[in-house]
Write a protein that holds these residues in place. Structure first.
Motif, PDB file in Angstrom:
ATOM      1  N   ASN A   1       0.634  -1.342   0.349  1.00 27.52           N
ATOM      2  CA  ASN A   1       0.372  -0.276   0.171  1.00 27.52           C
ATOM      3  C   ASN A   1       0.804   1.038  -0.088  1.00 27.52           C
ATOM      4  O   ASN A   1       0.651   1.976  -0.980  1.00 27.52           O
ATOM      5  N   ASP A   2       1.819   1.160   0.950  1.00 23.63           N
ATOM      6  CA  ASP A   2       2.921   2.156   1.060  1.00 23.63           C
ATOM      7  C   ASP A   2       3.339   3.029  -0.989  1.00 23.63           C
ATOM      8  O   ASP A   2       3.336   3.721  -0.980  1.00 23.63           O
ATOM      9  N   ALA A   3       4.003   1.766  -1.105  1.00 21.81           N
ATOM     10  CA  ALA A   3       3.945   1.751  -2.689  1.00 21.81           C
ATOM     11  C   ALA A   3       3.322   2.373  -3.589  1.00 21.81           C
ATOM     12  O   ALA A   3       3.822   2.709  -4.090  1.00 21.81           O
ATOM     13  N   PHE A   4       2.036   1.804  -2.959  1.00 20.29           N
ATOM     14  CA  PHE A   4       0.400   1.784  -4.205  1.00 20.29           C
ATOM     15  C   PHE A   4       0.705   3.352  -4.892  1.00 20.29           C
ATOM     16  O   PHE A   4       0.571   3.997  -5.013  1.00 20.29           O
ATOM     17  N   LEU A   5       0.566   4.308  -3.224  1.00 22.80           N
ATOM     18  CA  LEU A   5       0.439   5.471  -3.109  1.00 22.80           C
ATOM     19  C   LEU A   5       1.504   6.298  -3.305  1.00 22.80           C
ATOM     20  O   LEU A   5       1.585   7.872  -3.567  1.00 22.80           O
ATOM     21  N   ALA A   6       2.714   6.351  -3.306  1.00 21.74           N
ATOM     22  CA  ALA A   6       3.562   7.150  -3.476  1.00 21.74           C
ATOM     23  C   ALA A   6       4.717   6.587  -5.201  1.00 21.74           C
ATOM     24  O   ALA A   6       3.850   8.284  -5.592  1.00 21.74           O
ATOM     25  N   GLY A   7       3.851   5.741  -5.502  1.00 22.64           N
ATOM     26  CA  GLY A   7       2.934   5.800  -6.720  1.00 22.64           C
ATOM     27  C   GLY A   7       2.531   6.665  -7.354  1.00 22.64           C
ATOM     28  O   GLY A   7       2.418   7.354  -8.293  1.00 22.64           O
ATOM     29  N   TYR A   8       1.125   6.773  -7.093  1.00 25.95           N
ATOM     30  CA  TYR A   8       0.319   7.349  -7.285  1.00 25.95           C
ATOM     31  C   TYR A   8       0.604   9.457  -7.309  1.00 25.95           C
ATOM     32  O   TYR A   8       0.062   9.647  -8.286  1.00 25.95           O
ATOM     33  N   GLY A   9       1.383   9.444  -5.893  1.00 22.96           N
ATOM     34  CA  GLY A   9       1.979  10.648  -5.858  1.00 22.96           C
ATOM     35  C   GLY A   9       2.310  10.802  -7.419  1.00 22.96           C
ATOM     36  O   GLY A   9       2.689  12.153  -8.059  1.00 22.96           O
TER      37      GLY A   9
END
Length: 405
Positions: free
Chosen positions: A263-271
């Motif tokens: 989930n952390d990598a998901f949101l970092a990429g979305y940003g």
């Protein structure tokens, strides 16, 4: 020979024009449509105002990334199927390549995923989704019935946190819109000149439905991650209305619970996706590249990217020959009102979880997210600048701010 040479030159011209737009078009789908109008209606006169407005109306009606579909439609009208492919590749590749490079960098960072600047990318995702929710809510839920429908869709998506729950919310919205909502009458624009037959369009739409129905069954019976990746991203691209931001919950439910992406990598990429030009749905390339499964990297990115855009391309090319008849049907316009309201509800559910719950950890994060939101909405700052500033602030200044609150 001359005919093939002319077609090649035409496709090359289309590719180069869209490549320049793919490198410079910041600001999201609404801004992209403005860039397209300036380039292809006013500057190059590839189509007139009425034809462009009709194409935009079709792509707003269909699921999938609207700006990419409009670009492919312009390429189709200008150069046939090769022109559509050239337009898609030119507009999509720049942001996809940048996000894959970012994914490879994050993969090498490993345990540093919780570093300050990466956390800042998760915080800025809160501001970006809040901005999208604010703008879409004002436009798509302007009255009490549609606002209530959006809240109901958010509850359905929250209680059933899976792709089936999100699809169910969209279907429910369409059914309620068809039976209960009323569209404002509008005089249709003149018919769009289409260079593809209804028979060819029907074949493309049939292929879209065949893949939508068949890929999940194929994935369920396969041990291949590549097949499951393609099937999951195809479904996300086929069933999302409202553009890149709304695809967030569908992708999150696809890759995070399965353990493909944290989930952390998901949101970092979305940003990070907010800081690059071109269509936001190229976020799929990042997810394919950073996946914990194999294939990942460039191969995984290519599979995810092709899968998420394929339904949009099949739909716009298949629907163009039939659009003039469909858009005059009153019930279809009513259903679309309900679908759009449900889309706002899906985005509301995603805003709370996982975006807010995963990124906002203390008072300092609240202050930082609020500041980014105000810069986007009140200050009209470009998203890439807000992303960069938020990431730097989280990395250097926010620890001191958090400790004082």
């Amino acid at each position: 020979m001359c005919c093939w040479s002319a077609r090649l030159n035409n496709s090359a011209e289309i590719f180069l024009v869209f490549l320049r737009l793919g490198l410079t078009s910041f600001g999201g789908p609404v801004a992209h449509l403005g860039y397209f109008r300036e380039e292809f209606v006013r500057r190059r006169a590839w189509l007139d105002e009425h034809a462009y407005a009709d194409l935009v109306a079709l792509c707003q009606f269909l699921p999938g990334p609207a700006s990419s579909q409009v670009g492919a439609g312009i390429g189709l009208l200008r150069g046939g199927l090769p022109g559509a492919l050239a337009a898609f590749l030119g507009f999509t590749l720049p942001s996809a390549i940048l996000l894959v490079l970012f994914a490879l960098g994050v993969s090498h960072a490993g345990a540093q995923l919780d570093s300050g600047w990466l956390h800042g990318l998760k915080v800025v995702a809160v501001a970006v989704v809040a901005q999208a929710l604010w703008g879409m809510g004002r436009t798509l839920t302007p009255d009490l019935p549609r606002a209530a429908l959006a809240i109901a869709a958010a509850l359905v998506a929250t209680l059933l946190p899976s792709a089936s729950g999100q699809i169910g919310a969209i279907v429910l919205g369409g059914a309620i819109g068809w039976t209960c909502l009323r569209a404002t009458p509008a005089l249709p624009a003149p018919s769009l000149p289409v260079r593809i037959s209804r028979r060819a369009g029907a074949c493309l739409l049939a292929l879209f439905l065949l893949l939508l129905a068949g890929l999940p069954m194929l994935a369920a019976g396969s041990d291949s991650y590549a097949v499951r990746l393609f099937a999951g991203f195809y479904r996300a691209g086929a069933l999302v209305f409202g553009g890149g931001h709304v695809i967030l919950p569908l992708l999150q439910s696809q890759v995070v619970p399965a353990g493909w992406v944290s989930n952390d990598a998901f949101l970092a990429g979305y940003g990070a996706a907010q800081a690059v030009p071109g269509p936001l749905s190229t976020f799929a390339a990042y997810l394919g590249a950073i996946s914990t499964q194999s294939p990942s990297g460039w191969t995984g990115a290519a599979i995810a990217l092709g899968a998420i855009f394929l339904p949009a391309l099949l739909l716009v090319m298949g629907a163009l020959p039939f659009w003039d008849s469909v858009r005059r049907h009153t019930g279809v316009r009513h259903a679309l009102l309900g679908v759009n309201a449900a889309v706002v509800g899906l985005l509301l559910a995603a805003f709370y979880h996982p975006v807010w719950t995963s990124a906002i950890l203390d008072g300092g994060d609240v202050v930082l997210a609020l500041a980014a939101f105000l810069l986007l909405v009140a200050g009209k700052w470009p998203p890439w600048l807000v992303v960069a500033l938020t990431a730097l602030t989280a990395g250097w200044l926010q620890p001191a701010l958090s400790s004082s609150l």
